[in-house]
Scaffold this active site. Sequence first.
Site, PDB file in Angstrom:
ATOM      1  N   GLY A  87      45.895 -22.989 -19.697  1.00  0.00           N
ATOM      2  CA  GLY A  87      46.836 -22.382 -20.628  1.00  0.00           C
ATOM      3  C   GLY A  87      47.212 -20.981 -20.185  1.00  0.00           C
ATOM      4  O   GLY A  87      47.353 -20.066 -20.996  1.00  0.00           O
ATOM      5  N   ALA A  88      47.410 -20.813 -18.863  1.00  0.00           N
ATOM      6  CA  ALA A  88      47.559 -19.478 -18.287  1.00  0.00           C
ATOM      7  C   ALA A  88      48.997 -19.066 -18.035  1.00  0.00           C
ATOM      8  O   ALA A  88      49.240 -17.975 -17.534  1.00  0.00           O
ATOM      9  CB  ALA A  88      46.774 -19.398 -16.969  1.00  0.00           C
ATOM     10  N   GLY A  92      51.030 -16.253 -23.134  1.00  0.00           N
ATOM     11  CA  GLY A  92      50.112 -15.814 -24.162  1.00  0.00           C
ATOM     12  C   GLY A  92      48.826 -15.204 -23.653  1.00  0.00           C
ATOM     13  O   GLY A  92      48.795 -14.490 -22.645  1.00  0.00           O
ATOM     14  N   GLY A 133      46.241 -16.562 -22.275  1.00  0.00           N
ATOM     15  CA  GLY A 133      45.798 -17.045 -20.967  1.00  0.00           C
ATOM     16  C   GLY A 133      46.419 -16.242 -19.846  1.00  0.00           C
ATOM     17  O   GLY A 133      45.753 -15.887 -18.858  1.00  0.00           O
ATOM     18  N   SER A 176      39.154 -21.270 -33.006  1.00  0.00           N
ATOM     19  CA  SER A 176      39.974 -20.580 -34.008  1.00  0.00           C
ATOM     20  C   SER A 176      39.212 -20.505 -35.319  1.00  0.00           C
ATOM     21  O   SER A 176      38.342 -21.336 -35.607  1.00  0.00           O
ATOM     22  CB  SER A 176      41.280 -21.344 -34.234  1.00  0.00           C
ATOM     23  OG  SER A 176      41.973 -20.859 -35.363  1.00  0.00           O
ATOM     24  N   TYR A 204      45.021 -29.422 -36.399  1.00  0.00           N
ATOM     25  CA  TYR A 204      44.606 -28.225 -35.661  1.00  0.00           C
ATOM     26  C   TYR A 204      43.168 -27.847 -36.009  1.00  0.00           C
ATOM     27  O   TYR A 204      42.344 -27.583 -35.121  1.00  0.00           O
ATOM     28  CB  TYR A 204      45.556 -27.072 -35.984  1.00  0.00           C
ATOM     29  CG  TYR A 204      45.273 -25.806 -35.219  1.00  0.00           C
ATOM     30  CD1 TYR A 204      45.601 -25.693 -33.876  1.00  0.00           C
ATOM     31  CD2 TYR A 204      44.685 -24.705 -35.854  1.00  0.00           C
ATOM     32  CE1 TYR A 204      45.339 -24.523 -33.165  1.00  0.00           C
ATOM     33  CE2 TYR A 204      44.430 -23.534 -35.156  1.00  0.00           C
ATOM     34  CZ  TYR A 204      44.766 -23.453 -33.815  1.00  0.00           C
ATOM     35  OH  TYR A 204      44.503 -22.291 -33.122  1.00  0.00           O
TER      36      TYR A 204
END
Length: 281
Positions: free
Chosen positions: A10-11, A14, A16, A139, A164
């Site tokens: 996820g880089a 955001g 990441g 989260s 989620y």
Amino acid sequence: MTGSTVVVTGASDGIGLECSRQLTALGHRVVMVGRNPDKTRAAVESVRASSPGALVEPALADFASQASVRALAAHLLATCDRIDVLVNNAGTVFDRRTLTDDGIEATFAVNHLGGFLLTELLRERLVASAPARIVITSSRGHYGGTLDFTDLGFEHGYGILKAYGRSKLANVLHTRLLAEQLADAEVTVNCLHPGAVATSIWSGAPWWARPVLALGKRVAMISPEEGGAHLTRLAVGEEVEGLTGGYYDEDRLTEPSPLALNDAVAARLWDESRRLVGLVP
């Protein structure tokens, strides 16, 4: 952990991306994993521009596809003699119930099963690289998460926040059990809530929620740089060296939900996750 090899999923955007930027500035080699080739390439170039001479490279994977995750693992094993840190940060949400090509509810597939599978495929390399670390982005949403093993994929009663929360609860349960398994291998495993960060993860939210989220980004959420710093701290910070099995709210070690502390639930989720990613017959 100077000069470590760090894989960040996820880089391309955001936290990441910002974590990758911070890690390269500290002198680490970073493999930035993204789904979109153009976006990932641009993210890598952005990091290189901010840290000339940075040891940074792209890798591609769609965490909604187990075949893609397996291809990523094969690539990493072929190109990284050691993996000192694995940051499982890839995540998303879906407004409507969506199935992956593997037939799995997509929020659970991307946010939990993709990282679970990648970690298992890289486990031996991480152990061989010890002392090593695994960091998982969870989260505060896990506090509202539930687990129904008869309907993990929400065939009945799907909701974006329910899906989620379930995936983020799975992250904490995965962290705790994996930390126990690797306790004697000098591989620590921790997860975190990086803060309410102004990123694009909620771009898949319902149309009616988007104005509220846009306002929240401006007035109440922290920046991706701040959220990325919390990831960076768990990935390479000296102050957490040797600590394992923890859930951190930003930088604070915090008690997770009662369900996240249930060892029997963690064990059952582990078995079910292995089955869903094809690691058991």
